[in-house]
Design a protein around this motif. Structure first.
Motif, short mmCIF file in Angstrom:
data_model
loop_
_atom_site.label_atom_id
_atom_site.label_comp_id
_atom_site.label_asym_id
_atom_site.label_seq_id
_atom_site.Cartn_x
_atom_site.Cartn_y
_atom_site.Cartn_z
N PRO A 96 33.42 1.04 25.06
CA PRO A 96 33.02 2.06 24.07
C PRO A 96 31.65 2.68 24.32
O PRO A 96 31.37 3.78 23.82
CB PRO A 96 33.04 1.29 22.74
CG PRO A 96 33.02 -0.16 23.11
CD PRO A 96 33.70 -0.26 24.43
N PHE A 97 30.79 2.02 25.09
CA PHE A 97 29.47 2.58 25.40
C PHE A 97 29.59 3.99 25.98
O PHE A 97 28.80 4.88 25.65
CB PHE A 97 28.74 1.69 26.40
CG PHE A 97 27.52 2.34 27.00
CD1 PHE A 97 26.30 2.30 26.35
CD2 PHE A 97 27.59 3.00 28.23
CE1 PHE A 97 25.17 2.91 26.88
CE2 PHE A 97 26.47 3.62 28.77
CZ PHE A 97 25.27 3.57 28.09
N PRO A 105 15.48 2.66 26.17
CA PRO A 105 14.31 2.37 27.02
C PRO A 105 14.76 1.81 28.36
O PRO A 105 15.75 1.09 28.45
CB PRO A 105 13.53 1.34 26.19
CG PRO A 105 14.57 0.68 25.33
CD PRO A 105 15.59 1.74 25.02
N ALA A 106 14.02 2.15 29.40
CA ALA A 106 14.37 1.70 30.75
C ALA A 106 13.72 0.35 31.03
O ALA A 106 12.50 0.22 30.95
CB ALA A 106 13.91 2.73 31.78
N ILE A 144 22.83 -3.42 29.52
CA ILE A 144 21.38 -3.28 29.37
C ILE A 144 21.00 -2.23 28.33
O ILE A 144 19.82 -2.13 27.97
CB ILE A 144 20.71 -2.92 30.72
CG1 ILE A 144 21.18 -1.55 31.22
CG2 ILE A 144 21.01 -3.99 31.76
CD1 ILE A 144 20.48 -1.08 32.49
N SER A 145 21.98 -1.49 27.83
CA SER A 145 21.69 -0.41 26.86
C SER A 145 22.07 -0.87 25.47
O SER A 145 23.08 -0.43 24.90
CB SER A 145 22.46 0.86 27.25
OG SER A 145 22.25 1.20 28.59
N THR A 146 21.27 -1.74 24.91
CA THR A 146 21.62 -2.38 23.64
C THR A 146 20.77 -1.94 22.46
O THR A 146 21.08 -2.26 21.32
CB THR A 146 21.54 -3.91 23.77
OG1 THR A 146 20.23 -4.27 24.24
CG2 THR A 146 22.57 -4.43 24.77
#
Length: 260
Positions: A96-97, A105-106, A144-146
């Motif tokens: 779903p992302f 943020p990176a 990593i995109s949480t």
């Protein structure tokens, strides 16, 4: 290569990834891709508009743009370093992302992987190391995109709201109140509140807070003004209130954000 040709090239081969590290995306009109897009800003700031929202993309953050979403990206500073990666989206990957716009943020891993792509440009053919590397990066994104950055400003082309929005943007340093703005535009508080909800799907206070925080981020990244000056210029008389409001939205203090 002109803008139209570049847009065609990005989607020409649905099985390949694509890299665009120059500022061509900045010259695209409203458009969409069959591929998923990742845009990363190394320096300065960028803005992304969809048909109903405006997204603020600060330095050291990236935005994920789902396939098929109409958008327009632009940067105000020529010094901005922007990385654009376009990913093939196999039907087998249904996480779903990939279906939702988001700004993140990176972290260190992401930075190293994106920097590794800086010498690549154009179509990255399937069955190559470069393509496998980019596919790995895409697959990592959901992990990593949480923590998305909740800085999304709704927009509207509603004729009655346009001058009100412009007035707010031009007077963010003023002690704006719903009652005062309603009186300025010759309407009741109830009418203006309903207009905000109907056209922007948010309240007057939330719109004002987001607008002030975006202005503060711009000032923190683009000027040498002190945090006290920026707080005052965005309508806050209390530094503590400004800092706490900023932290509540961005999850870092203004002094930390200024170092990006």
């Amino acid at each position: 290569m002109n803008v139209s040709e570049q847009l065609v090239n990005i989607d020409q081969n649905p099985d390949s990834n694509y890299v665009l590290h120059d500022r061509m995306e900045n010259r695209f009109p409203f458009h969409h891709h069959q591929k998923g897009q990742l845009t990363y800003v190394e320096g300065g700031i960028a803005y992304l508009n969809t048909t109903d929202k405006a997204y603020f993309l600060p330095a050291r953050h990236y935005i994920w743009i789902p396939p098929g979403l109409e958008h327009f990206v632009h940067q105000k500073k020529n010094s901005s370093i922007v990385r654009n990666l376009y990913f093939a989206m196999p039907a087998s990957d249904l996480h779903p992302f990939y279906n939702k716009m988001g700004i993140y943020p990176a972290n260190k891993l992401f930075l190293e992987m994106v920097q590794y792509t800086e010498k690549w440009n154009g179509e990255i053919a399937a069955e190559t190391f470069e393509n496998e590397f980019l596919t790995t990066l895409r697959r990592l994104l959901p992990r990593i995109s949480t923590h998305p950055l909740p800085i999304v400003l709704p927009t509207t082309d509603h004729e009655r709201m346009q001058p009100i929005i412009q007035y707010i943007q031009n007077n963010l340093e003023a002690p704006l109140h719903l009652e005062f703005v309603a009186k300025t535009f010759g309407m009741s508080v109830r009418t203006l509140s309903r207009l905000f909800q109907a056209t922007l799907d948010t309240s007057f206070l939330q719109y004002l807070k987001l607008s002030r925080m975006i202005r503060a981020m711009e000032q923190l990244l683009q000027t040498n003004k002190t945090i006290n000056e920026i707080a005052y210029e965005t309508g806050y008389n209390s530094i503590a209130t400004f800092s706490n409001t900023f932290y509540g939205l961005v999850n870092v203090r203004p002094s930390e954000f200024q170092k990006f």
